[in-house]
Structure formats: C-alpha cells, structure tokens
Design a protein around this motif. Structure first.
Motif, PDB file in Angstrom:
ATOM      1  N   LYS A   1       0.820  -1.208   0.000  1.00 21.15           N
ATOM      2  CA  LYS A   1       0.000   0.000   0.000  1.00 21.15           C
ATOM      3  C   LYS A   1       0.864   1.273   0.000  1.00 21.15           C
ATOM      4  N   LEU A   2       1.971   1.251   0.719  1.00 22.95           N
ATOM      5  CA  LEU A   2       2.826   2.428   0.838  1.00 22.95           C
ATOM      6  C   LEU A   2       3.764   2.626  -0.358  1.00 22.95           C
ATOM      7  N   LEU A   3       4.091   1.552  -1.032  1.00 27.83           N
ATOM      8  CA  LEU A   3       5.091   1.592  -2.106  1.00 27.83           C
ATOM      9  C   LEU A   3       4.812   2.628  -3.203  1.00 27.83           C
ATOM     10  N   PRO A   4       3.619   2.697  -3.778  1.00 26.64           N
ATOM     11  CA  PRO A   4       3.405   3.680  -4.853  1.00 26.64           C
ATOM     12  C   PRO A   4       3.594   5.132  -4.394  1.00 26.64           C
ATOM     13  N   LEU A   5       3.110   5.442  -3.220  1.00 18.07           N
ATOM     14  CA  LEU A   5       3.211   6.815  -2.726  1.00 18.07           C
ATOM     15  C   LEU A   5       4.657   7.200  -2.449  1.00 18.07           C
ATOM     16  N   PHE A   6       5.416   6.309  -1.829  1.00 19.49           N
ATOM     17  CA  PHE A   6       6.806   6.626  -1.531  1.00 19.49           C
ATOM     18  C   PHE A   6       7.666   6.617  -2.788  1.00 19.49           C
ATOM     19  N   THR A   7       7.249   5.861  -3.798  1.00 21.28           N
ATOM     20  CA  THR A   7       7.902   5.945  -5.101  1.00 21.28           C
ATOM     21  C   THR A   7       7.630   7.311  -5.715  1.00 21.28           C
ATOM     22  N   LEU A   8       6.388   7.760  -5.627  1.00 31.45           N
ATOM     23  CA  LEU A   8       5.982   9.055  -6.181  1.00 31.45           C
ATOM     24  C   LEU A   8       6.762  10.211  -5.563  1.00 31.45           C
ATOM     25  N   ILE A   9       6.962  10.173  -4.258  1.00 29.65           N
ATOM     26  CA  ILE A   9       7.650  11.295  -3.608  1.00 29.65           C
ATOM     27  C   ILE A   9       9.170  11.150  -3.662  1.00 29.65           C
ATOM     28  N   GLY A  10       9.649  10.072  -4.266  1.00 30.32           N
ATOM     29  CA  GLY A  10      11.093   9.908  -4.448  1.00 30.32           C
ATOM     30  C   GLY A  10      11.836   9.549  -3.174  1.00 30.32           C
ATOM     31  N   ALA A  11      11.204   8.770  -2.315  1.00 26.13           N
ATOM     32  CA  ALA A  11      11.840   8.354  -1.062  1.00 26.13           C
ATOM     33  C   ALA A  11      12.740   7.156  -1.355  1.00 26.13           C
ATOM     34  N   GLY A  12      13.886   7.433  -1.948  1.00 30.90           N
ATOM     35  CA  GLY A  12      14.789   6.402  -2.452  1.00 30.90           C
ATOM     36  C   GLY A  12      15.255   5.395  -1.431  1.00 30.90           C
ATOM     37  N   GLU A  13      15.408   5.784  -0.176  1.00 27.97           N
ATOM     38  CA  GLU A  13      15.882   4.863   0.857  1.00 27.97           C
ATOM     39  C   GLU A  13      14.796   3.851   1.241  1.00 27.97           C
ATOM     40  N   ILE A  14      13.553   4.296   1.202  1.00 23.56           N
ATOM     41  CA  ILE A  14      12.444   3.451   1.662  1.00 23.56           C
ATOM     42  C   ILE A  14      11.952   2.495   0.578  1.00 23.56           C
ATOM     43  N   VAL A  15      11.941   2.935  -0.661  1.00 24.26           N
ATOM     44  CA  VAL A  15      11.313   2.177  -1.751  1.00 24.26           C
ATOM     45  C   VAL A  15      11.865   0.753  -1.901  1.00 24.26           C
ATOM     46  N   PRO A  16      13.176   0.549  -1.944  1.00 28.08           N
ATOM     47  CA  PRO A  16      13.653  -0.839  -2.090  1.00 28.08           C
ATOM     48  C   PRO A  16      13.273  -1.722  -0.908  1.00 28.08           C
ATOM     49  N   LYS A  17      13.248  -1.153   0.289  1.00 28.22           N
ATOM     50  CA  LYS A  17      12.868  -1.921   1.471  1.00 28.22           C
ATOM     51  C   LYS A  17      11.387  -2.281   1.433  1.00 28.22           C
ATOM     52  N   LEU A  18      10.554  -1.325   1.012  1.00 27.37           N
ATOM     53  CA  LEU A  18       9.124  -1.616   0.875  1.00 27.37           C
ATOM     54  C   LEU A  18       8.899  -2.706  -0.167  1.00 27.37           C
ATOM     55  N   SER A  19       9.621  -2.596  -1.258  1.00 24.97           N
ATOM     56  CA  SER A  19       9.490  -3.581  -2.335  1.00 24.97           C
ATOM     57  C   SER A  19       9.894  -4.972  -1.847  1.00 24.97           C
ATOM     58  N   TRP A  20      10.968  -5.035  -1.081  1.00 25.85           N
ATOM     59  CA  TRP A  20      11.408  -6.325  -0.535  1.00 25.85           C
ATOM     60  C   TRP A  20      10.371  -6.899   0.422  1.00 25.85           C
ATOM     61  N   LEU A  21       9.867  -6.045   1.322  1.00 22.60           N
ATOM     62  CA  LEU A  21       8.851  -6.513   2.282  1.00 22.60           C
ATOM     63  C   LEU A  21       7.587  -6.971   1.574  1.00 22.60           C
ATOM     64  N   GLU A  22       7.221  -6.268   0.523  1.00 26.25           N
ATOM     65  CA  GLU A  22       6.028  -6.642  -0.238  1.00 26.25           C
ATOM     66  C   GLU A  22       6.155  -8.080  -0.755  1.00 26.25           C
TER      67      GLU A  22
END
Length: 107
Positions: free
Chosen positions: A48-69
């Motif tokens: 749920k969080l991945l698209p929004l954090f991708t949109l805002i360019g949160a580069g540190e969080i996105v790969p971790k969210l993707s892995w957890l997903e």
C-alpha cells in the motif's frame, strides 16, 4: 505531492494533510502487524505504501518496501523485523518533513 495542486494553495494544503493522515494510519497498521509478527499484514502495508513513496522519491524506503512486499506467505524473521523497523523510522522522518512543510508553507 503538491505539484498536482497547480497554483491552488488550498489544494496543496489538502494534499499534504491527506498524505500525513493516511501515512500515519498506514504506519500504525504496519506497526501493529510487526508487533503481532504478521508477515502478510506487513507485506500488505508495504504494498500500500510503495506507490506513494515511489511518487515522492523516497529512495531509501522504496527498495525496502518492495522487498517486504515480496515477503508474503513467509515466516516471520529477524530480517523482516529489522527492515520493518527501519521503514517505520524512515516514515517518521518523512512525516516530520511533511509536517514542517505544512507549518512553514501555511499549509
């Protein structure tokens, strides 16, 4: 996020407010699932969080969210716990920045 508001300051305020409120709810849910060692719940919140954090360019969080997903249907591990805690910590930094933006930009 506010790029979608054009030159409408009220729309920008509403977008930031909604972002903060929804992100707080989602982070709280993720924390709940972490506390209860529910990997599928953590993975669902990451999804749920991945698209929004991708949109805002949160580069540190996105790969971790993707892995957890991608951890759906897995056993709860220390790596999942650590990664989720790192994400929750990073989300707090993003929320703090959004709240500061809102205060300083009359949002």
């Amino acid at each position: 996020l506010t790029a979608f508001s054009g030159d409408d300051p009220e729309a920008a305020r509403d977008i930031i407010k909604c972002f903060i409120e929804e992100t707080v709810k989602n982070a709280d849910q993720m924390q709940y699932f972490l506390n209860n060692k529910q990997v599928d719940g953590v993975a669902a919140m990451a999804h749920k969080l991945l698209p929004l954090f991708t949109l805002i360019g949160a580069g540190e969080i996105v790969p971790k969210l993707s892995w957890l997903e991608g951890c759906r249907n897995e056993e709860f591990t220390q790596e999942i716990q650590i990664t989720t805690k790192e994400i929750l910590s990073s989300i707090q930094v993003v929320l703090h920045s959004a709240q500061n933006y809102r205060k300083h930009d009359s949002c």
